[in-house]
Scaffold this motif. Structure first.
Motif, PDB file in Angstrom:
ATOM      1  N   ARG A  51      35.119  46.895  54.463  1.00 29.05           N
ATOM      2  CA  ARG A  51      36.330  47.279  53.756  1.00 29.05           C
ATOM      3  C   ARG A  51      36.700  48.711  54.114  1.00 29.05           C
ATOM      4  NH1 ARG A  51      38.911  45.083  49.563  1.00 29.05           N
ATOM      5  NH2 ARG A  51      40.142  46.403  48.182  1.00 29.05           N
ATOM      6  N   LEU A  52      37.969  48.955  54.368  1.00 22.37           N
ATOM      7  CA  LEU A  52      38.425  50.264  54.826  1.00 22.37           C
ATOM      8  C   LEU A  52      38.957  51.101  53.675  1.00 22.37           C
ATOM      9  CD1 LEU A  52      40.356  49.067  57.988  1.00 22.37           C
ATOM     10  CD2 LEU A  52      38.126  50.183  57.949  1.00 22.37           C
ATOM     11  N   ARG A  53      38.624  52.382  53.692  1.00 22.02           N
ATOM     12  CA  ARG A  53      39.225  53.324  52.751  1.00 22.02           C
ATOM     13  C   ARG A  53      40.438  53.948  53.412  1.00 22.02           C
ATOM     14  NH1 ARG A  53      39.723  58.588  52.356  1.00 22.02           N
ATOM     15  NH2 ARG A  53      38.341  58.978  54.118  1.00 22.02           N
ATOM     16  N   ILE A 128      40.954  55.846  44.735  1.00 21.27           N
ATOM     17  CA  ILE A 128      40.481  55.576  46.086  1.00 21.27           C
ATOM     18  C   ILE A 128      41.063  54.229  46.480  1.00 21.27           C
ATOM     19  CG2 ILE A 128      38.462  55.202  47.536  1.00 21.27           C
ATOM     20  CD1 ILE A 128      36.916  56.855  45.359  1.00 21.27           C
ATOM     21  N   VAL A 129      41.867  54.201  47.523  1.00 20.94           N
ATOM     22  CA  VAL A 129      42.589  52.994  47.921  1.00 20.94           C
ATOM     23  C   VAL A 129      41.863  52.335  49.087  1.00 20.94           C
ATOM     24  CG1 VAL A 129      44.799  52.055  48.706  1.00 20.94           C
ATOM     25  CG2 VAL A 129      44.757  54.027  47.159  1.00 20.94           C
ATOM     26  N   GLY A 130      41.576  51.043  48.948  1.00 25.46           N
ATOM     27  CA  GLY A 130      40.855  50.343  49.999  1.00 25.46           C
ATOM     28  C   GLY A 130      41.366  48.937  50.202  1.00 25.46           C
ATOM     29  N   ILE A 131      41.083  48.379  51.369  1.00 28.17           N
ATOM     30  CA  ILE A 131      41.481  47.006  51.686  1.00 28.17           C
ATOM     31  C   ILE A 131      40.563  46.472  52.778  1.00 28.17           C
ATOM     32  CG2 ILE A 131      43.189  47.772  53.388  1.00 28.17           C
ATOM     33  CD1 ILE A 131      44.927  45.362  52.566  1.00 28.17           C
ATOM     34  N   ALA A 132      40.268  45.176  52.724  1.00 32.09           N
ATOM     35  CA  ALA A 132      39.436  44.560  53.756  1.00 32.09           C
ATOM     36  C   ALA A 132      40.193  44.542  55.076  1.00 32.09           C
ATOM     37  CB  ALA A 132      39.056  43.146  53.343  1.00 32.09           C
ATOM     38  N   ARG A 133      39.487  44.785  56.157  1.00 26.59           N
ATOM     39  CA  ARG A 133      40.113  44.823  57.480  1.00 26.59           C
ATOM     40  C   ARG A 133      40.841  43.508  57.785  1.00 26.59           C
ATOM     41  NH1 ARG A 133      39.124  47.925  62.100  1.00 26.59           N
ATOM     42  NH2 ARG A 133      37.345  48.894  61.076  1.00 26.59           N
ATOM     43  N   GLY A 134      40.211  42.389  57.425  1.00 26.67           N
ATOM     44  CA  GLY A 134      40.839  41.094  57.679  1.00 26.67           C
ATOM     45  C   GLY A 134      42.150  40.921  56.930  1.00 26.67           C
ATOM     46  N   GLU A 135      42.173  41.349  55.665  1.00 22.84           N
ATOM     47  CA  GLU A 135      43.408  41.272  54.876  1.00 22.84           C
ATOM     48  C   GLU A 135      44.497  42.155  55.492  1.00 22.84           C
ATOM     49  OE1 GLU A 135      42.552  40.487  50.223  1.00 22.84           O
ATOM     50  OE2 GLU A 135      41.838  42.415  50.971  1.00 22.84           O
ATOM     51  N   MET A 136      44.089  43.320  55.945  1.00 21.42           N
ATOM     52  CA  MET A 136      45.020  44.271  56.521  1.00 21.42           C
ATOM     53  C   MET A 136      45.648  43.712  57.800  1.00 21.42           C
ATOM     54  SD  MET A 136      44.075  48.245  57.006  1.00 21.42           S
ATOM     55  CE  MET A 136      45.259  49.530  57.282  1.00 21.42           C
ATOM     56  N   ARG A 137      44.827  43.120  58.643  1.00 21.93           N
ATOM     57  CA  ARG A 137      45.358  42.531  59.880  1.00 21.93           C
ATOM     58  C   ARG A 137      46.320  41.395  59.570  1.00 21.93           C
ATOM     59  NH1 ARG A 137      41.100  40.761  64.167  1.00 21.93           N
ATOM     60  NH2 ARG A 137      42.899  40.841  65.581  1.00 21.93           N
ATOM     61  N   SER A 138      45.981  40.571  58.571  1.00 25.88           N
ATOM     62  CA  SER A 138      46.861  39.452  58.209  1.00 25.88           C
ATOM     63  C   SER A 138      48.212  39.957  57.725  1.00 25.88           C
ATOM     64  CB  SER A 138      46.200  38.590  57.126  1.00 25.88           C
ATOM     65  OG  SER A 138      45.042  37.959  57.616  1.00 25.88           O
ATOM     66  N   LEU A 139      48.214  41.028  56.924  1.00 25.90           N
ATOM     67  CA  LEU A 139      49.469  41.580  56.420  1.00 25.90           C
ATOM     68  C   LEU A 139      50.289  42.206  57.542  1.00 25.90           C
ATOM     69  CD1 LEU A 139      48.172  43.178  53.105  1.00 25.90           C
ATOM     70  CD2 LEU A 139      49.699  41.214  53.309  1.00 25.90           C
ATOM     71  N   ASN A 244      32.309  49.878  48.040  1.00 23.80           N
ATOM     72  CA  ASN A 244      33.429  50.290  47.192  1.00 23.80           C
ATOM     73  C   ASN A 244      33.625  49.203  46.142  1.00 23.80           C
ATOM     74  OD1 ASN A 244      35.928  50.793  46.043  1.00 23.80           O
ATOM     75  ND2 ASN A 244      36.955  51.264  47.959  1.00 23.80           N
ATOM     76  N   VAL A 245      33.278  49.508  44.891  1.00 26.64           N
ATOM     77  CA  VAL A 245      33.375  48.520  43.809  1.00 26.64           C
ATOM     78  C   VAL A 245      34.625  48.811  42.993  1.00 26.64           C
ATOM     79  CG1 VAL A 245      32.194  47.427  41.877  1.00 26.64           C
ATOM     80  CG2 VAL A 245      30.853  48.446  43.741  1.00 26.64           C
ATOM     81  N   ARG A 246      35.670  48.027  43.218  1.00 23.45           N
ATOM     82  CA  ARG A 246      36.918  48.235  42.493  1.00 23.45           C
ATOM     83  C   ARG A 246      36.857  47.498  41.154  1.00 23.45           C
ATOM     84  NH1 ARG A 246      37.705  44.563  46.627  1.00 23.45           N
ATOM     85  NH2 ARG A 246      38.883  42.659  46.132  1.00 23.45           N
ATOM     86  N   PRO A 247      37.671  47.896  40.173  1.00 25.95           N
ATOM     87  CA  PRO A 247      37.537  47.353  38.826  1.00 25.95           C
ATOM     88  C   PRO A 247      37.995  45.902  38.675  1.00 25.95           C
ATOM     89  CG  PRO A 247      39.416  48.826  38.954  1.00 25.95           C
ATOM     90  CD  PRO A 247      38.689  48.955  40.246  1.00 25.95           C
ATOM     91  N   ASN A 248      38.986  45.479  39.447  1.00 23.64           N
ATOM     92  CA  ASN A 248      39.514  44.131  39.284  1.00 23.64           C
ATOM     93  C   ASN A 248      38.580  43.095  39.901  1.00 23.64           C
ATOM     94  OD1 ASN A 248      41.815  45.288  38.136  1.00 23.64           O
ATOM     95  ND2 ASN A 248      42.822  45.468  40.126  1.00 23.64           N
ATOM     96  N   ASP A 249      38.600  41.899  39.360  1.00 20.12           N
ATOM     97  CA  ASP A 249      37.893  40.739  39.929  1.00 20.12           C
ATOM     98  C   ASP A 249      36.379  40.804  39.779  1.00 20.12           C
ATOM     99  OD1 ASP A 249      40.403  39.863  40.971  1.00 20.12           O
ATOM    100  OD2 ASP A 249      40.124  41.157  42.707  1.00 20.12           O
ATOM    101  N   MET A 250      35.840  41.766  39.020  1.00 16.91           N
ATOM    102  CA  MET A 250      34.388  41.900  38.984  1.00 16.91           C
ATOM    103  C   MET A 250      33.709  40.737  38.256  1.00 16.91           C
ATOM    104  SD  MET A 250      32.172  45.330  38.146  1.00 16.91           S
ATOM    105  CE  MET A 250      33.526  46.412  38.579  1.00 16.91           C
ATOM    106  N   ASP A 251      34.488  39.964  37.511  1.00 21.99           N
ATOM    107  CA  ASP A 251      33.917  38.823  36.796  1.00 21.99           C
ATOM    108  C   ASP A 251      34.226  37.498  37.473  1.00 21.99           C
ATOM    109  OD1 ASP A 251      32.783  40.308  34.647  1.00 21.99           O
ATOM    110  OD2 ASP A 251      34.798  40.597  33.838  1.00 21.99           O
ATOM    111  N   ASP A 252      34.834  37.546  38.648  1.00 18.16           N
ATOM    112  CA  ASP A 252      35.232  36.330  39.341  1.00 18.16           C
ATOM    113  C   ASP A 252      34.282  36.067  40.510  1.00 18.16           C
ATOM    114  OD1 ASP A 252      36.386  34.233  40.664  1.00 18.16           O
ATOM    115  OD2 ASP A 252      38.419  35.057  40.663  1.00 18.16           O
TER     116      ASP A 252
END
Length: 411
Positions: A51-53, A128-139, A244-252
């Protein structure tokens, strides 16, 4: 300049990585024709990495290129993590070893980080803004899918009186384009050819493993950017893990977070030295290296998705600066092809995005190819690119124990 049919010749782009795709989006905004040649068979052909910062500069570059609609989609996809720097843990004891945050000026912060101190990672709204490289390439691929020619391995190019053609591994050639932009990463044949071999990527000897686990495995850590350091094996054998542990989705449990493990030279070696090996061999090595770590960290490895594990090689371009070479008005390079960096500080991808925004702006302003575009781009890129490589290398000497000389092995 137009071809025989009266249409404007395309700009040729080698590689479909982040820098290439963002540059393509810049050309798309001004309706300039382009073609992307990518050696892989598809976007999902191989592991996408950690995951990229995204830094302030990286986000600014992306926003300056994408349409308002695409930017909103990109921004909404990014994760936003609270805090402004690394929280460091002793991987074995779980002890907090975070150094106090400094109020020193940015350059002093860089020097402090080189010595293992805290790095300010906040980029927007204190997050701190981050996104997975794969998601970024798809977008970045949205709207330009039909411009990518998959399974086209670029091995060089030839210039003509009116343009440039790409040469592929099977000996065939592309249509003639106005320009060629080499963005095919650290093994770029375009970079080696255009620079006359001056652009080099060194093998630091340090190695790593990427991995993923369901988000529920990260609950013991909680929100934040974490760096766990294991020095229990003695001098020269340090192992670390960053996530990088973001707050959303931590229970999914259906959503996965990524982590990356790295080590000093000699500690991590894939079977037979084959970095194309993914899955269980990489997962087993990560589990073995972390077997004595603190219980807060163990779920990341015990619950890892073994199929997603992958080895990676830590490389770096010439630490003393992006070299100069005789300018070619029609050919230049972006991203890792121009300035590969270690993962220290998360600088590499953000610098590559700056390349795309800058070069895309220069081409758009000229309405396509024009004398002086590549020279202007390279002049500016060398300044910020050299600074970024030096910072990344400086941090890596402390974090990974690497040292590069002119006699070091290249890739």
């Amino acid at each position: 300049m137009a071809n025989q049919s009266g249409q404007k010749k395309p700009i040729l782009i080698s590689g479909a990585g982040l820098a290439s795709l963002l540059l393509a989006q810049a050309l798309r905004q001004t309706s300039l024709p382009f073609v992307i040649y990518e050696r892989d068979a598809s976007l999902s052909f191989r592991a996408q990495g950690y995951r990229l910062r995204l830094s302030t500069l990286g986000l600014d570059a992306i926003e300056s290129v994408l349409s308002p609609e695409d930017w909103k989609l990109f921004w909404d996809t990014c994760g936003k993590t609270g805090g402004s720097g690394f929280a460091a843990l002793n991987a074995v004891t779980g002890e907090d070893i975070t150094q106090p945050k400094s109020d020193a000026p940015p350059q002093k912060m860089v020097e402090q980080e080189r010595k293992g101190g805290p790095l300010d990672l906040g980029s927007r709204d204190g997050k701190i803004v981050g996104i997975a490289r794969g998601e970024m390439r798809s977008l970045f691929l949205r709207g330009i899918e039909d411009r990518v020619r998959w399974s086209h391995n670029v091995t060089g190019y030839e210039t003509t009186e009116t343009g440039v053609k790409v040469i592929f591994a099977d000996g065939s050639k592309s249509e003639e384009g106005e320009m060629l932009i080499g963005g095919e990463g650290i093994y770029s044949k375009v970079a080696k050819q255009v620079s006359g071999g001056k652009l080099k990527t060194y093998d630091t000897g340090a190695r790593g493993i990427h991995g993923q686990a369901p988000t529920t495995s990260f609950k013991e850590l909680g929100e934040g950017v974490w760096r766990a350091v294991d020095e229990s094996r003695g001098e020269g054998n340090k192992v670390f893990m960053i996530t990088n542990v973001r707050p959303n989705d931590m229970d999914d449990p259906n959503v996965n977070f990524g982590w990356t493990m790295g080590a000093q030279p000699g500690v991590i070696q894939p079977p037979s030295g084959d970095y194309a090996i993914i899955g269980k061999p990489a997962a087993d090595m990560a589990k073995e290296l972390s077997k004595d770590w603190h219980p807060r960290l163990m779920p990341l490895f015990n619950n890892m998705l073994e199929t997603e594990a992958a080895f990676w090689k830590i490389t770096c371009s010439t630490p003393w600066g992006v070299p100069e070479w005789p300018n070619d008005p029609r050919v230049t390079v972006i991203g890792d092809a121009a300035h590969s960096m270690t993962p220290a500080g998360g600088i590499g991808a953000n610098t590559a995005l700056r390349d795309s925004a800058l070069l895309g702006k220069l081409i758009a302003e000229a309405g396509g190819f024009a004398e002086g575009i590549t020279a202007a781009y390279e002049k500016e890129m060398r300044v910020y690119g050299s600074e970024a490589v030096a910072q990344s290398y400086g941090m890596a000497t402390g974090q990974f124990g690497v040292k590069i000389t002119e006699d070091s092995a290249t890739v």
